[in-house]
Write a protein that holds these residues in place. Structure first.
Motif, mmCIF file in Angstrom:
data_model
loop_
_atom_site.group_PDB
_atom_site.id
_atom_site.type_symbol
_atom_site.label_atom_id
_atom_site.label_comp_id
_atom_site.label_asym_id
_atom_site.label_seq_id
_atom_site.Cartn_x
_atom_site.Cartn_y
_atom_site.Cartn_z
ATOM 1 N N GLY A 15 0.824 -1.211 0.000
ATOM 2 C CA GLY A 15 0.000 0.000 0.000
ATOM 3 C C GLY A 15 0.850 1.250 0.000
ATOM 4 O O GLY A 15 0.574 2.210 -0.729
ATOM 5 N N VAL A 16 1.913 1.250 0.809
ATOM 6 C CA VAL A 16 2.838 2.393 0.831
ATOM 7 C C VAL A 16 3.434 2.605 -0.552
ATOM 8 O O VAL A 16 3.479 3.730 -1.066
ATOM 9 N N LEU A 17 3.887 1.521 -1.161
ATOM 10 C CA LEU A 17 4.505 1.643 -2.491
ATOM 11 C C LEU A 17 3.496 2.064 -3.548
ATOM 12 O O LEU A 17 3.794 2.921 -4.394
ATOM 13 N N LEU A 18 2.302 1.512 -3.511
ATOM 14 C CA LEU A 18 1.266 1.867 -4.481
ATOM 15 C C LEU A 18 0.902 3.349 -4.387
ATOM 16 O O LEU A 18 0.907 4.072 -5.390
ATOM 17 N N PHE A 19 0.616 3.807 -3.171
ATOM 18 C CA PHE A 19 0.226 5.203 -3.013
ATOM 19 C C PHE A 19 1.413 6.149 -3.182
ATOM 20 O O PHE A 19 1.238 7.285 -3.618
ATOM 21 N N GLY A 20 2.611 5.680 -2.862
ATOM 22 C CA GLY A 20 3.805 6.475 -3.114
ATOM 23 C C GLY A 20 4.028 6.677 -4.605
ATOM 24 O O GLY A 20 4.323 7.795 -5.059
ATOM 25 N N LEU A 21 3.870 5.605 -5.381
ATOM 26 C CA LEU A 21 3.997 5.733 -6.835
ATOM 27 C C LEU A 21 2.917 6.631 -7.406
ATOM 28 O O LEU A 21 3.179 7.457 -8.289
ATOM 29 N N TRP A 22 1.701 6.493 -6.907
ATOM 30 C CA TRP A 22 0.609 7.350 -7.366
ATOM 31 C C TRP A 22 0.923 8.809 -7.082
ATOM 32 O O TRP A 22 0.763 9.676 -7.945
ATOM 33 N N ALA A 23 1.396 9.107 -5.869
ATOM 34 C CA ALA A 23 1.713 10.493 -5.508
ATOM 35 C C ALA A 23 2.838 11.049 -6.372
ATOM 36 O O ALA A 23 2.775 12.193 -6.839
ATOM 37 N N VAL A 24 3.861 10.252 -6.620
ATOM 38 C CA VAL A 24 5.002 10.710 -7.420
ATOM 39 C C VAL A 24 4.592 10.909 -8.878
ATOM 40 O O VAL A 24 4.907 11.942 -9.484
ATOM 41 N N PHE A 25 3.880 9.940 -9.449
ATOM 42 C CA PHE A 25 3.476 10.082 -10.847
ATOM 43 C C PHE A 25 2.438 11.190 -11.033
ATOM 44 O O PHE A 25 2.432 11.868 -12.060
ATOM 45 N N SER A 26 1.597 11.390 -10.048
ATOM 46 C CA SER A 26 0.642 12.493 -10.098
ATOM 47 C C SER A 26 1.380 13.830 -10.091
ATOM 48 O O SER A 26 1.067 14.737 -10.878
ATOM 49 N N ALA A 27 2.365 13.958 -9.213
ATOM 50 C CA ALA A 27 3.159 15.194 -9.149
ATOM 51 C C ALA A 27 3.992 15.375 -10.405
ATOM 52 O O ALA A 27 4.132 16.487 -10.922
ATOM 53 N N LEU A 28 4.533 14.282 -10.913
ATOM 54 C CA LEU A 28 5.338 14.339 -12.147
ATOM 55 C C LEU A 28 4.481 14.800 -13.322
ATOM 56 O O LEU A 28 4.867 15.695 -14.079
ATOM 57 N N GLY A 29 3.303 14.193 -13.449
ATOM 58 C CA GLY A 29 2.391 14.589 -14.532
ATOM 59 C C GLY A 29 1.940 16.027 -14.407
ATOM 60 O O GLY A 29 1.870 16.763 -15.392
ATOM 61 N N GLY A 30 1.639 16.450 -13.187
ATOM 62 C CA GLY A 30 1.208 17.832 -12.967
ATOM 63 C C GLY A 30 2.308 18.832 -13.237
ATOM 64 O O GLY A 30 2.064 19.916 -13.773
ATOM 65 N N THR A 31 3.538 18.460 -12.898
ATOM 66 C CA THR A 31 4.672 19.364 -13.118
ATOM 67 C C THR A 31 4.925 19.571 -14.603
ATOM 68 O O THR A 31 5.104 20.701 -15.061
ATOM 69 N N PHE A 32 4.928 18.482 -15.370
ATOM 70 C CA PHE A 32 5.285 18.599 -16.783
ATOM 71 C C PHE A 32 4.125 18.981 -17.692
ATOM 72 O O PHE A 32 4.338 19.575 -18.742
ATOM 73 N N SER A 33 2.893 18.670 -17.274
ATOM 74 C CA SER A 33 1.759 19.061 -18.123
ATOM 75 C C SER A 33 1.178 20.411 -17.712
ATOM 76 O O SER A 33 0.286 20.920 -18.371
ATOM 77 N N LYS A 34 1.683 20.957 -16.611
ATOM 78 C CA LYS A 34 1.242 22.261 -16.107
ATOM 79 C C LYS A 34 -0.264 22.299 -15.848
ATOM 80 O O LYS A 34 -0.921 23.305 -16.090
ATOM 81 N N ARG A 35 -0.790 21.186 -15.344
ATOM 82 C CA ARG A 35 -2.225 21.151 -15.044
ATOM 83 C C ARG A 35 -2.490 21.681 -13.639
ATOM 84 O O ARG A 35 -1.575 21.813 -12.838
ATOM 85 N N LEU A 36 -3.736 21.971 -13.380
ATOM 86 C CA LEU A 36 -4.132 22.467 -12.074
ATOM 87 C C LEU A 36 -3.954 21.385 -11.013
ATOM 88 O O LEU A 36 -4.100 20.199 -11.296
ATOM 89 N N TYR A 37 -3.658 21.806 -9.793
ATOM 90 C CA TYR A 37 -3.551 20.887 -8.668
ATOM 91 C C TYR A 37 -4.968 20.496 -8.276
ATOM 92 O O TYR A 37 -5.795 21.332 -7.933
ATOM 93 N N ALA A 39 -8.088 17.629 -6.594
ATOM 94 C CA ALA A 39 -8.413 16.836 -5.403
ATOM 95 C C ALA A 39 -7.732 15.472 -5.469
ATOM 96 O O ALA A 39 -7.329 14.919 -4.442
ATOM 97 N N ASN A 40 -7.587 14.907 -6.669
ATOM 98 C CA ASN A 40 -6.891 13.622 -6.812
ATOM 99 C C ASN A 40 -5.414 13.747 -6.471
ATOM 100 O O ASN A 40 -4.823 12.811 -5.919
ATOM 101 N N ASP A 41 -4.809 14.861 -6.822
ATOM 102 C CA ASP A 41 -3.403 15.094 -6.454
ATOM 103 C C ASP A 41 -3.269 15.133 -4.938
ATOM 104 O O ASP A 41 -2.360 14.529 -4.366
ATOM 105 N N ASN A 42 -4.174 15.836 -4.293
ATOM 106 C CA ASN A 42 -4.172 15.924 -2.834
ATOM 107 C C ASN A 42 -4.416 14.550 -2.210
ATOM 108 O O ASN A 42 -3.758 14.162 -1.246
ATOM 109 N N ARG A 43 -5.360 13.806 -2.773
ATOM 110 C CA ARG A 43 -5.714 12.490 -2.247
ATOM 111 C C ARG A 43 -4.531 11.529 -2.324
ATOM 112 O O ARG A 43 -4.292 10.751 -1.394
ATOM 113 N N SER A 44 -3.774 11.579 -3.414
ATOM 114 C CA SER A 44 -2.640 10.651 -3.555
ATOM 115 C C SER A 44 -1.598 10.902 -2.475
ATOM 116 O O SER A 44 -1.093 9.956 -1.858
#
Length: 154
Positions: A15-37, A39-44
């Motif tokens: 669970g730690v690894l799954l949610f850690g990967l989700w949080a990292v990939f969510s932040a990575l996608g948001g950083t490079f696609s310049k999308r808005l932050y 609720a899903n980003d916060n949830r991850s």
């Protein structure tokens, strides 16, 4: 009870690894696609933190029930020169550092003033935490201190 805690600790790792990967990939996608932050980003990030918190609590109970602290306290020099050092010192210290980075990351993300800063801060802190956590897990492929992919009841 100790076996049940070890099984729980082993399962929570995923669970730690799954949610850690989700949080990292969510932040990575948001950083490079310049999308808005979102609720899903916060949830991850929140789920990554919650699973790290639960995992740390179970790990602390196991640490003291397995007498790793006593071994370190009573036989420090010998412990630092054998395979017990990993669980007595390295695993616990690295996991606490990873846990701290997740918590600091959550605070830094909340303090971010722009969507870009929130994503970037999440990527930095959650990414570093995940790398440290991955390095501290006693994977089955390790030369020493290897543990199975899943601990089951014996």
């Amino acid at each position: 009870m100790q076996t049940a805690l070890l099984v729980l600790h082993s399962l929570l790792r995923w669970g730690v690894l799954l949610f850690g990967l989700w949080a990292v990939f969510s932040a990575l996608g948001g950083t490079f696609s310049k999308r808005l932050y979102s609720a899903n980003d916060n949830r991850s990030g929140m789920l990554f933190m919650i699973f790290c918190d639960i995992q740390l609590l179970v790990g602390i109970v196991l640490y003291f029930k397995n007498d790793w602290f006593s071994l370190l306290k009573d036989h420090f020099k010998e412990t630092m020169h054998n395979d017990n050092r990993f669980f007595a010192m390295e695993h616990m210290a690295m996991m606490i550092l990873g846990w701290l980075l997740v918590h600091v990351g959550r605070i830094m993300v909340k303090k971010g003033t722009t969507d870009k800063s929130k994503h970037t801060r999440g990527l930095i802190f959650f990414g570093l935490a995940l790398i440290i956590i991955l390095a501290a897990i006693p994977w089955p492929l390790r030369a020493t201190n290897a543990r199975p992919w899943f601990h089951w009841f014996n």
